[in-house]
Write a protein that holds these residues in place. Structure first.
Motif, short mmCIF file in Angstrom:
data_model
loop_
_atom_site.label_atom_id
_atom_site.label_comp_id
_atom_site.label_asym_id
_atom_site.label_seq_id
_atom_site.Cartn_x
_atom_site.Cartn_y
_atom_site.Cartn_z
N MET A 115 -26.19 32.01 -3.19
CA MET A 115 -27.58 31.98 -3.65
C MET A 115 -28.05 33.36 -4.08
O MET A 115 -28.71 33.51 -5.11
CB MET A 115 -28.50 31.43 -2.55
N LEU A 116 -27.70 34.39 -3.31
CA LEU A 116 -28.08 35.76 -3.67
C LEU A 116 -27.46 36.18 -5.00
O LEU A 116 -28.11 36.81 -5.83
CB LEU A 116 -27.68 36.74 -2.57
N THR A 117 -26.22 35.78 -5.20
CA THR A 117 -25.54 36.09 -6.46
C THR A 117 -26.24 35.40 -7.62
O THR A 117 -26.47 36.01 -8.67
CB THR A 117 -24.06 35.66 -6.39
N GLU A 118 -26.62 34.14 -7.42
CA GLU A 118 -27.32 33.41 -8.48
C GLU A 118 -28.68 34.05 -8.78
O GLU A 118 -29.07 34.19 -9.94
CB GLU A 118 -27.49 31.94 -8.09
N ILE A 119 -29.39 34.47 -7.74
CA ILE A 119 -30.68 35.14 -7.94
C ILE A 119 -30.49 36.43 -8.74
O ILE A 119 -31.24 36.71 -9.66
CB ILE A 119 -31.36 35.42 -6.57
N ARG A 120 -29.48 37.21 -8.38
CA ARG A 120 -29.21 38.46 -9.11
C ARG A 120 -28.89 38.18 -10.57
O ARG A 120 -29.35 38.89 -11.47
CB ARG A 120 -28.06 39.21 -8.45
N ASP A 121 -28.08 37.15 -10.80
CA ASP A 121 -27.73 36.80 -12.19
C ASP A 121 -28.96 36.38 -12.98
O ASP A 121 -29.12 36.78 -14.14
CB ASP A 121 -26.69 35.67 -12.21
N ILE A 122 -29.82 35.60 -12.38
CA ILE A 122 -31.05 35.16 -13.06
C ILE A 122 -31.94 36.35 -13.36
O ILE A 122 -32.50 36.46 -14.46
CB ILE A 122 -31.79 34.09 -12.22
N ARG A 123 -32.07 37.27 -12.40
CA ARG A 123 -32.86 38.49 -12.65
C ARG A 123 -32.31 39.28 -13.83
O ARG A 123 -33.06 39.77 -14.67
CB ARG A 123 -32.88 39.39 -11.41
N ALA A 124 -31.00 39.42 -13.88
CA ALA A 124 -30.38 40.16 -14.97
C ALA A 124 -30.62 39.45 -16.30
O ALA A 124 -30.93 40.09 -17.32
CB ALA A 124 -28.89 40.32 -14.72
N GLN A 125 -30.48 38.12 -16.31
CA GLN A 125 -30.73 37.35 -17.54
C GLN A 125 -32.18 37.47 -17.97
O GLN A 125 -32.47 37.60 -19.16
CB GLN A 125 -30.36 35.88 -17.33
N LEU A 126 -33.10 37.43 -17.03
CA LEU A 126 -34.52 37.58 -17.35
C LEU A 126 -34.80 38.95 -17.97
O LEU A 126 -35.57 39.06 -18.92
CB LEU A 126 -35.38 37.39 -16.11
N SER A 127 -34.17 39.95 -17.43
CA SER A 127 -34.35 41.30 -17.96
C SER A 127 -33.88 41.37 -19.41
O SER A 127 -34.57 41.93 -20.27
CB SER A 127 -33.59 42.30 -17.10
N LEU A 128 -32.72 40.81 -19.68
CA LEU A 128 -32.20 40.78 -21.05
C LEU A 128 -33.12 40.00 -21.97
O LEU A 128 -33.40 40.42 -23.09
CB LEU A 128 -30.80 40.16 -21.09
N SER A 129 -33.57 38.84 -21.49
CA SER A 129 -34.46 38.01 -22.30
C SER A 129 -35.78 38.71 -22.59
O SER A 129 -36.32 38.61 -23.69
CB SER A 129 -34.73 36.68 -21.60
N THR A 130 -36.29 39.45 -21.62
CA THR A 130 -37.53 40.19 -21.82
C THR A 130 -37.35 41.26 -22.89
O THR A 130 -38.20 41.41 -23.77
CB THR A 130 -37.98 40.84 -20.48
N ASP A 131 -36.25 41.98 -22.83
CA ASP A 131 -35.96 43.00 -23.85
C ASP A 131 -35.83 42.35 -25.23
O ASP A 131 -36.37 42.85 -26.22
CB ASP A 131 -34.66 43.75 -23.53
N ARG A 132 -35.13 41.24 -25.28
CA ARG A 132 -34.93 40.53 -26.55
C ARG A 132 -36.26 40.03 -27.11
O ARG A 132 -36.53 40.15 -28.31
CB ARG A 132 -33.97 39.37 -26.32
#
Length: 133
Positions: free
Chosen positions: A98-115
């Motif tokens: 679950m922690l790994t999935e949360i970290r991955d989602i945070r990273a994806q959100l960060s990329l999406s925000t930049d995009r």
């Protein structure tokens, strides 16, 4: 090997950016290969960051902070919210997943925000061009 506690390893006066990245990655239970894959960079690139031979761009830095569950300020300066809590090895596999999935989602959100920011900027520019015609 020194007899210092783990906490002194993250001392802002003695650690470099690369030390903090490597330490936080290890605390999170990720290998260099796993982290490089999640960040979308080559293993050689991540090793360069951890060895203080190069530095990531802002978007990768933001993703890294999300993956490692630390603040940008801590990664850059050693001050602020760094790694804490039990090491990943002390947690059950379900919690680690679950922690790994949360970290991955945070990273994806960060990329999406930049995009999204880049797209909005381009849209404003195009709208101004068309309005000026």
């Amino acid at each position: 090997m020194t007899t210092d506690t783990d906490d002194s390893w993250f001392d802002p006066d003695t650690t470099t950016f690369g030390d903090r990245v490597a330490g936080a990655r290890e605390r999170s239970g990720m290998t260099q290969t796993e982290m490089a894959k999640r960040l979308g960079v080559k293993l050689k690139t991540l090793k360069g960051w951890e060895d203080d031979q190069s530095e990531p761009r802002a978007n990768k830095l933001s993703m890294m902070a999300g993956l490692l569950n630390v603040s940008l300020l801590w990664l850059l300066s050693g001050e602020g919210e760094g790694p804490d809590g039990p090491a990943a090895g002390d947690l059950s596999p379900d919690i680690n997943e679950m922690l790994t999935e949360i970290r991955d989602i945070r990273a994806q959100l960060s990329l999406s925000t930049d995009r999204l920011g880049r797209l909005e900027k381009n849209l404003r520019s195009k709208l101004r061009e068309e309005a000026g015609e």
